[in-house]
Write a protein that holds these residues in place. Structure first.
Motif, mmCIF file in Angstrom:
data_model
loop_
_atom_site.group_PDB
_atom_site.id
_atom_site.type_symbol
_atom_site.label_atom_id
_atom_site.label_comp_id
_atom_site.label_asym_id
_atom_site.label_seq_id
_atom_site.Cartn_x
_atom_site.Cartn_y
_atom_site.Cartn_z
ATOM 1 N N ASP A 55 0.813 -1.221 0.000
ATOM 2 C CA ASP A 55 0.000 0.000 0.000
ATOM 3 C C ASP A 55 0.845 1.270 0.000
ATOM 4 N N GLU A 56 2.157 1.141 0.059
ATOM 5 C CA GLU A 56 3.023 2.318 0.128
ATOM 6 C C GLU A 56 3.005 3.113 -1.178
ATOM 7 N N ALA A 57 3.304 4.406 -1.041
ATOM 8 C CA ALA A 57 3.427 5.256 -2.224
ATOM 9 C C ALA A 57 4.664 4.840 -3.020
ATOM 10 N N VAL A 58 4.631 5.115 -4.314
ATOM 11 C CA VAL A 58 5.726 4.701 -5.192
ATOM 12 C C VAL A 58 6.841 5.743 -5.151
ATOM 13 N N THR A 59 7.995 5.331 -4.645
ATOM 14 C CA THR A 59 9.208 6.147 -4.656
ATOM 15 C C THR A 59 10.344 5.245 -5.128
ATOM 16 N N PRO A 60 11.474 5.805 -5.508
ATOM 17 C CA PRO A 60 12.606 4.941 -5.907
ATOM 18 C C PRO A 60 12.976 3.937 -4.828
ATOM 19 N N LYS A 99 10.660 5.572 -14.834
ATOM 20 C CA LYS A 99 11.056 6.577 -15.818
ATOM 21 C C LYS A 99 9.861 7.450 -16.199
ATOM 22 N N ALA A 100 8.700 6.834 -16.378
ATOM 23 C CA ALA A 100 7.491 7.593 -16.707
ATOM 24 C C ALA A 100 7.133 8.560 -15.584
ATOM 25 N N ILE A 101 7.338 8.125 -14.340
ATOM 26 C CA ILE A 101 7.061 8.996 -13.190
ATOM 27 C C ILE A 101 8.033 10.174 -13.169
ATOM 28 N N ARG A 102 9.311 9.886 -13.360
ATOM 29 C CA ARG A 102 10.334 10.933 -13.323
ATOM 30 C C ARG A 102 10.110 11.981 -14.414
ATOM 31 N N GLU A 103 9.708 11.517 -15.593
ATOM 32 C CA GLU A 103 9.542 12.423 -16.729
ATOM 33 C C GLU A 103 8.134 13.002 -16.824
ATOM 34 N N ASN A 104 7.310 12.696 -15.802
ATOM 35 C CA ASN A 104 5.932 13.211 -15.766
ATOM 36 C C ASN A 104 5.158 12.818 -17.029
#
Length: 345
Positions: A55-60, A99-104
């Motif tokens: 359930d944690e948020a997605v971080t590196p 990568k999609a998250i980082r590049e918005n």
């Protein structure tokens, strides 16, 4: 990816040695892909759901922890080649999501992902069933893992499809031609898709050896098929479990040396003949009992052509038998249940 990341095997021209996770295990040419293609992809979902922190948020950091945790659990449930290849594909897919998250570009990536795989609704439904999520995304660690799972399923299906088409001479010729063309392209025009690193390894026992790091499912297939062609390796379908294995030793071997579906502690080679005899005995009992009923009703309908009750019963018997043959063959019913059904006639 760095050079050391992948399925690491040495190859001496006749056999492999797997060198991963502290495991040193020998395989014949073709044995790596045969082990991998025994996998049932549906067995991965319960392992994902065993992980903590879903359930944690997605971080590196949280994503890295989740992939490492999944990696360890895969080795608890699957043989080494299978565990490593699943882990590699999940890591690759999770990197794309990060990568999609980082590049918005999450929405763009999700739309492309959905459009490219619009014909795989049944797989998608299975993966997201009984979870809080209806589709792909990165709302939590679980949603990303399930999205990676979908990606893995597609990769695995394509890999296994190509493997079976390359080794089975009974496949539709047109279909096999298309697969062969793709295989040649992957070794030529599309060679950039291959992800196999090569190094020379110095060992105390054997001196210099060729070390390969195989990083994707399709690369494993290409590596195996190229080497299988070189040594003229033969693949056989096991008469007990129905899975493909490498023919070693006697040319008339019909059972593989993998764990059998009837008893995981015994191989098909150990119990295959025994299972075949038992199945034949059961089949003889089923066929004999049905034959008696069949002949009785057939004679009755001939003697009494206007007896609609007997005619109806005869039709119920013959149509019901078709269903029971399927149930017995797939193991959803046993001989005792069939005989009990037959008593009503």
């Amino acid at each position: 990816m760095n050079m050391d990341f992948g399925l690491a095997v040495t190859y001496n021209g006749t056999s492999y040695t797997l060198l991963c996770e502290g495991i040193v295990k020998k395989y014949p040419v073709g044995g790596l892909i045969c082990e991998y293609c025994r996998l049932s992809p549906t067995s991965i979902k319960p392992i994902i759901m065993e992980c903590t922190g879903l359930d944690e948020a997605v971080t590196p950091d949280s994503m890295t922890d989740a992939i490492l945790q999944l990696h360890e659990k895969l080795f608890e449930h699957f043989p080494p080649v299978t565990a490593i290849m699943i882990s590699l594909e999940f890591q690759d897919a999770s990197s794309d999501w990060m990568k999609a998250i980082r590049e918005n570009r999450i929405e763009e990536y999700m739309n492309f992902y959905a459009d490219e795989n619009s014909g795989m609704e049944s797989i998608k439904e299975f993966i997201f069933a009984d979870t809080p999520y209806p589709s792909f995304g990165c709302g939590s660690i679980l949603q990303v893992l399930l999205s990676c799972y979908f990606n893995f399923a597609l990769v695995y299906i394509n890999t296994k499809f190509m493997f079976y088409n390359l080794i089975d001479e009974n496949i539709d010729p047109d279909q096999q031609d298309r697969v062969l063309k793709l295989y040649r392209d992957l070794c030529g025009n599309l060679i950039h898709i291959q992800q196999i690193d090569f190094r020379v390894l110095a060992t105390a026992e054997k001196g210099l050896e060729s070390l390969y790091n195989i990083k994707t499912s399709m690369s494993l297939l290409l590596f195996e098929m190229a080497n299988a062609q070189q040594v003229n390796q033969q693949f056989v379908k096991c008469s007990n479990c129905g899975q493909v294995f490498v023919l070693e030793g006697r040319s008339d071997t019909i059972y593989c040396n993998y764990p059998s579906p009837q008893n995981k502690n015994k191989s098909c080679r150990e119990i295959g003949a025994q299972v075949a005899r038992a199945n034949k005995e059961k089949s003889d009992i089923v066929t004999g009992a049905y034959r008696k009923k069949y002949m009785r009703y057939k004679m009755a309908t001939k003697r009494h052509p206007y007896d609609h009750d007997k005619k109806k019963k005869f039709e119920e018997l013959t149509s019901g038998m078709k269903e029971w043959r399927v149930k017995l063959s797939v193991g959803t019913a046993n001989t005792d249940e069939f005989l009990k059904w037959l008593e009503q006639f």
